[in-house]
Design a protein around this motif. Structure first.
Motif, PDB file in Angstrom:
ATOM      1  N   GLU A  22       0.830  -1.203   0.000  1.00 54.71           N
ATOM      2  CA  GLU A  22       0.000   0.000   0.000  1.00 54.71           C
ATOM      3  C   GLU A  22       0.865   1.254   0.000  1.00 54.71           C
ATOM      4  N   GLU A  23       1.977   1.243   0.734  1.00 54.15           N
ATOM      5  CA  GLU A  23       2.865   2.392   0.798  1.00 54.15           C
ATOM      6  C   GLU A  23       3.502   2.672  -0.562  1.00 54.15           C
ATOM      7  N   GLN A  24       3.734   1.629  -1.358  1.00 48.15           N
ATOM      8  CA  GLN A  24       4.389   1.788  -2.647  1.00 48.15           C
ATOM      9  C   GLN A  24       3.449   2.298  -3.731  1.00 48.15           C
ATOM     10  N   LYS A  25       2.152   2.188  -3.519  1.00 51.34           N
ATOM     11  CA  LYS A  25       1.197   2.659  -4.519  1.00 51.34           C
ATOM     12  C   LYS A  25       1.224   4.179  -4.587  1.00 51.34           C
ATOM     13  N   VAL A  26       1.020   4.695  -5.768  1.00 50.65           N
ATOM     14  CA  VAL A  26       1.009   6.133  -5.982  1.00 50.65           C
ATOM     15  C   VAL A  26      -0.447   6.600  -5.998  1.00 50.65           C
ATOM     16  N   LYS A  27      -0.710   7.676  -5.284  1.00 46.23           N
ATOM     17  CA  LYS A  27      -2.067   8.210  -5.246  1.00 46.23           C
ATOM     18  C   LYS A  27      -2.461   8.705  -6.634  1.00 46.23           C
ATOM     19  N   GLU A  28      -3.731   8.603  -6.959  1.00 47.18           N
ATOM     20  CA  GLU A  28      -4.230   8.988  -8.288  1.00 47.18           C
ATOM     21  C   GLU A  28      -3.844  10.413  -8.655  1.00 47.18           C
ATOM     22  N   GLU A  29      -3.948  11.349  -7.715  1.00 50.94           N
ATOM     23  CA  GLU A  29      -3.653  12.747  -8.029  1.00 50.94           C
ATOM     24  C   GLU A  29      -2.165  12.989  -8.245  1.00 50.94           C
ATOM     25  N   GLU A  30      -1.316  12.027  -7.861  1.00 48.84           N
ATOM     26  CA  GLU A  30       0.125  12.162  -8.059  1.00 48.84           C
ATOM     27  C   GLU A  30       0.606  11.464  -9.339  1.00 48.84           C
ATOM     28  N   LYS A  31      -0.309  10.821 -10.055  1.00 51.13           N
ATOM     29  CA  LYS A  31       0.048  10.142 -11.300  1.00 51.13           C
ATOM     30  C   LYS A  31       0.043  11.135 -12.458  1.00 51.13           C
ATOM     31  N   ALA A  32       0.927  10.912 -13.397  1.00 48.22           N
ATOM     32  CA  ALA A  32       0.991  11.758 -14.587  1.00 48.22           C
ATOM     33  C   ALA A  32      -0.185  11.443 -15.509  1.00 48.22           C
ATOM     34  N   THR A  33      -0.570  12.448 -16.299  1.00 45.84           N
ATOM     35  CA  THR A  33      -1.610  12.272 -17.308  1.00 45.84           C
ATOM     36  C   THR A  33      -1.017  12.627 -18.666  1.00 45.84           C
ATOM     37  N   VAL A  34      -1.728  12.295 -19.720  1.00 44.50           N
ATOM     38  CA  VAL A  34      -1.248  12.553 -21.083  1.00 44.50           C
ATOM     39  C   VAL A  34      -0.926  14.041 -21.228  1.00 44.50           C
ATOM     40  N   ALA A  83       7.356   3.196 -14.614  1.00 47.80           N
ATOM     41  CA  ALA A  83       6.433   2.917 -13.511  1.00 47.80           C
ATOM     42  C   ALA A  83       6.102   4.203 -12.767  1.00 47.80           C
ATOM     43  N   HIS A  84       4.887   4.275 -12.232  1.00 45.66           N
ATOM     44  CA  HIS A  84       4.461   5.463 -11.493  1.00 45.66           C
ATOM     45  C   HIS A  84       5.415   5.796 -10.345  1.00 45.66           C
ATOM     46  N   THR A  85       6.011   4.786  -9.754  1.00 45.04           N
ATOM     47  CA  THR A  85       6.907   5.018  -8.610  1.00 45.04           C
ATOM     48  C   THR A  85       8.283   5.518  -9.036  1.00 45.04           C
ATOM     49  N   ASN A  86       8.578   5.530 -10.344  1.00 46.20           N
ATOM     50  CA  ASN A  86       9.927   5.854 -10.807  1.00 46.20           C
ATOM     51  C   ASN A  86      10.061   7.197 -11.518  1.00 46.20           C
ATOM     52  N   TYR A  87       9.032   8.026 -11.509  1.00 50.64           N
ATOM     53  CA  TYR A  87       9.151   9.328 -12.159  1.00 50.64           C
ATOM     54  C   TYR A  87       8.639  10.421 -11.240  1.00 50.64           C
TER      55      TYR A  87
END
Length: 95
Positions: A22-34, A83-87
């Motif tokens: 759970e700690e490794q998951k990225v919150k939706e608002e922190e994810k990049a979009t197109v 990956a979301h966790t790597n950018y």
């Protein structure tokens, strides 16, 4: 008694693993979009790219040709998956 300790240890280990995931998951608002510009490291190099697809569950597809020195780097591909966790997001797209 020994069986109870083993069962308790297994349950504790399962909860710790779940918390770690759970700690490794990225919150939706922190994810990049197109259209967002992201930065990331790969093979010891820093890269910058524009996100072109977010249809993957745990990562984005991005185009690295926006870098001024893209051609000098002699990269094999114009696009890559990160990956979301790597950018990190450098700039959100203009809306």
């Amino acid at each position: 008694m020994a069986d109870e300790n083993i069962s308790k240890d297994l349950v504790d280990a399962a909860f710790k693993k779940k918390e770690s995931e759970e700690e490794q998951k990225v919150k939706e608002e922190e994810k990049a979009t197109v259209g967002d510009i992201i930065t990331f490291q790969k093979d010891g190099q820093q890269f910058e790219a524009v996100v072109t697809s977010v249809n993957l569950q745990n990562s984005v597809v991005c185009d690295m040709t926006i870098m001024d020195d893209f051609h000098e780097r002699n990269l094999d591909f114009e696009k890559t998956v990160v990956a979301h966790t790597n950018y990190s997001i450098k700039k959100r797209r203009d809306v």
